[in-house]
Design an enzyme around this catalytic site. Sequence first.
Site, PDB file in Angstrom:
ATOM      1  CG  ASP A 159     -12.783   0.302  -3.161  1.00  0.00           C
ATOM      2  OD1 ASP A 159     -12.881  -0.905  -2.993  1.00  0.00           O
ATOM      3  OD2 ASP A 159     -11.849   0.767  -2.186  1.00  0.00           O
ATOM      4  CG  HIS A 187     -10.073  -0.757   0.521  1.00  0.00           C
ATOM      5  ND1 HIS A 187     -10.743  -1.056  -0.648  1.00  0.00           N
ATOM      6  CD2 HIS A 187      -9.334  -1.760   1.087  1.00  0.00           C
ATOM      7  CE1 HIS A 187     -10.485  -2.488  -0.899  1.00  0.00           C
ATOM      8  NE2 HIS A 187      -9.857  -2.779  -0.026  1.00  0.00           N
TER       9      HIS A 187
HETATM   10  P1  NAX Z   1      -0.440 -12.607  -1.029  1.00  0.00           P
HETATM   11  O1  NAX Z   1      -0.507 -13.358   0.325  1.00  0.00           O
HETATM   12  O2  NAX Z   1      -0.669 -13.227  -2.359  1.00  0.00           O
HETATM   13  O3  NAX Z   1       0.847 -11.987  -1.028  1.00  0.00           O
HETATM   14  C1  NAX Z   1       1.465 -11.080   0.179  1.00  0.00           C
HETATM   15  C2  NAX Z   1       2.818 -11.181   0.053  1.00  0.00           C
HETATM   16  O4  NAX Z   1       3.427 -10.219   0.930  1.00  0.00           O
HETATM   17  C3  NAX Z   1       3.534 -12.558   0.512  1.00  0.00           C
HETATM   18  O5  NAX Z   1       4.406 -12.782  -0.669  1.00  0.00           O
HETATM   19  C4  NAX Z   1       4.352 -12.331   1.696  1.00  0.00           C
HETATM   20  O6  NAX Z   1       5.467 -13.139   2.005  1.00  0.00           O
HETATM   21  C5  NAX Z   1       4.542 -10.850   1.708  1.00  0.00           C
HETATM   22  N1  NAX Z   1       4.675 -10.182   3.001  1.00  0.00           N
HETATM   23  C6  NAX Z   1       4.130 -10.202   4.293  1.00  0.00           C
HETATM   24  N2  NAX Z   1       4.717  -9.544   5.069  1.00  0.00           N
HETATM   25  C7  NAX Z   1       5.722  -8.889   4.625  1.00  0.00           C
HETATM   26  C8  NAX Z   1       6.680  -7.896   4.853  1.00  0.00           C
HETATM   27  N3  NAX Z   1       6.558  -7.460   6.156  1.00  0.00           N
HETATM   28  N4  NAX Z   1       7.512  -7.285   4.034  1.00  0.00           N
HETATM   29  C9  NAX Z   1       7.389  -7.577   2.608  1.00  0.00           C
HETATM   30  N5  NAX Z   1       6.653  -8.607   2.315  1.00  0.00           N
HETATM   31  C10 NAX Z   1       5.738  -9.306   2.999  1.00  0.00           C
HETATM   32  O7  NAX Z   1      -1.479 -11.403  -0.934  1.00  0.00           O
HETATM   33  P2  NAX Z   1      -2.200 -10.422  -2.230  1.00  0.00           P
HETATM   34  O8  NAX Z   1      -3.435 -11.094  -2.691  1.00  0.00           O
HETATM   35  O9  NAX Z   1      -0.827 -10.217  -3.051  1.00  0.00           O
HETATM   36  O10 NAX Z   1      -2.709  -9.331  -1.428  1.00  0.00           O
HETATM   37  C11 NAX Z   1      -1.844  -8.364  -0.583  1.00  0.00           C
HETATM   38  C12 NAX Z   1      -2.611  -7.169  -0.009  1.00  0.00           C
HETATM   39  O11 NAX Z   1      -3.479  -6.308  -0.667  1.00  0.00           O
HETATM   40  C13 NAX Z   1      -3.595  -7.987   1.140  1.00  0.00           C
HETATM   41  O12 NAX Z   1      -3.081  -7.192   2.626  1.00  0.00           O
HETATM   42  C14 NAX Z   1      -4.975  -7.649   0.544  1.00  0.00           C
HETATM   43  O13 NAX Z   1      -6.001  -7.814   1.647  1.00  0.00           O
HETATM   44  C15 NAX Z   1      -4.539  -6.268  -0.056  1.00  0.00           C
HETATM   45  N6  NAX Z   1      -5.778  -5.870  -0.974  1.00  0.00           N
HETATM   46  C16 NAX Z   1      -6.097  -4.577  -1.056  1.00  0.00           C
HETATM   47  C17 NAX Z   1      -7.008  -4.066  -1.930  1.00  0.00           C
HETATM   48  C18 NAX Z   1      -7.346  -2.613  -1.785  1.00  0.00           C
HETATM   49  O14 NAX Z   1      -8.129  -2.141  -2.804  1.00  0.00           O
HETATM   50  N7  NAX Z   1      -6.617  -1.737  -1.119  1.00  0.00           N
HETATM   51  C19 NAX Z   1      -7.660  -4.928  -3.130  1.00  0.00           C
HETATM   52  C20 NAX Z   1      -6.944  -6.265  -3.199  1.00  0.00           C
HETATM   53  C21 NAX Z   1      -6.336  -6.997  -1.917  1.00  0.00           C
HETATM   54  O15 NAX Z   1      -7.282  -7.484  -1.004  1.00  0.00           O
END
Ligand code: NAX
Length: 328
Positions: A159, A187
């Site tokens: 952000d 956020h």
């Molecule tokens: P993806 O769905 O591509 O990847 C998430 C990965 O996490 C998957 O491979 C899944 O198998 C794994 N996972 C799920 N549960 C797990 C657990 N208990 N232990 C270990 N791994 C686990 O998501 P992606 O685009 O990489 O985004 C990840 C997270 O970042 C999301 O929650 C998203 O909302 C968040 N974001 C946060 C941002 C921020 O500024 N704070 C911005 C970007 C993003 O939206």
Amino acid sequence: TRTPVNVTVTGAAGQIGYALLFRIASGHLLGPDVPVNLRLLEIPQGLKAAEGTAMELDDCAFPLLRNIEITDDANVGFDGANVALLVGARPRTKGMERGDLLSANGGIFKPQGKAINDNAADDIKVLVVGNPANTNALIAQAAAPDVPAERFTAMTRLDHNRAISQLAAKTGAAVSDIKKLTIWGNHSATQYPDIFHAEVAGKNAAELVNDEAWLADSFIPTVAKRGAAIIEARGASSAASAANAAIDHVFTWVNGTAQGDWTSMGIPSDGSYGVPEGIISSFPVTTKNGTYEIVQGLDINEFSRARIDASVKELTEERDAVRELGLI
Ligand code: NAX
């Protein structure tokens, strides 16, 4: 030579993980002279893809990358961790209420917090990226009573970077000329990007822009809704920019903010600026020698006060909801 730093990444097989791991391994997280061991923590369904990413990491022959371990066991994943990037989370799916989302993520971040508590190195630093990041960080922190609370942080650096870029575009300045911008609060769409203390090439940004309508109706919503705009355009949520922000967050935390500047981090509130103690809210911070301090003494005008309060209110509601669910 330096001892390698153990860096754990959860959600390593996801799209942010894919953009993040190569930059950690090439030295951008900690510095060009710091070797790293990578621990990739995934759920069982993610292990195979994580192994594929690890093969590609091998194929880069990064001089700083010493070792990669892949696991679905949090106790193994956080064993000896010095830095933990908690990226994997449960996304909100259609029809999901906020309570469902918070409890699904509690099921991830509470055990991960405990595993950090029981296994991580004494100097562990945690960055939560997975949404809802601030409250997930609070859940993990509450499950790790032996780790100093301030080691749990949530990412608002994306952000922050988005706001810098928008302000640079508006003023025609270079990104590097923008200093002292602040993201306050959660956020989420309620976050408040504050330019009243920001500087553009040494001049006060708010005075330079001198356009409160632009601030209220364009700048703030553009920054706050940028994630949705990326999804709309790209057909997928921000990944490389999110990974870049995670790199920036940890690099700044470890290596310090520049003289005359600060950054934004979601951190446990100490009560500064009327933000209730304990919630994980974004503040302006300076960093030095691996520690951070909230920038004190900023004058908060009415425009800012209302927006900080609204975002903080959302955070206290999320805290109350996870407390109700027994997650903290
Ligand atoms: P993806 O769905 O591509 O990847 C998430 C990965 O996490 C998957 O491979 C899944 O198998 C794994 N996972 C799920 N549960 C797990 C657990 N208990 N232990 C270990 N791994 C686990 O998501 P992606 O685009 O990489 O985004 C990840 C997270 O970042 C999301 O929650 C998203 O909302 C968040 N974001 C946060 C941002 C921020 O500024 N704070 C911005 C970007 C993003 O939206």
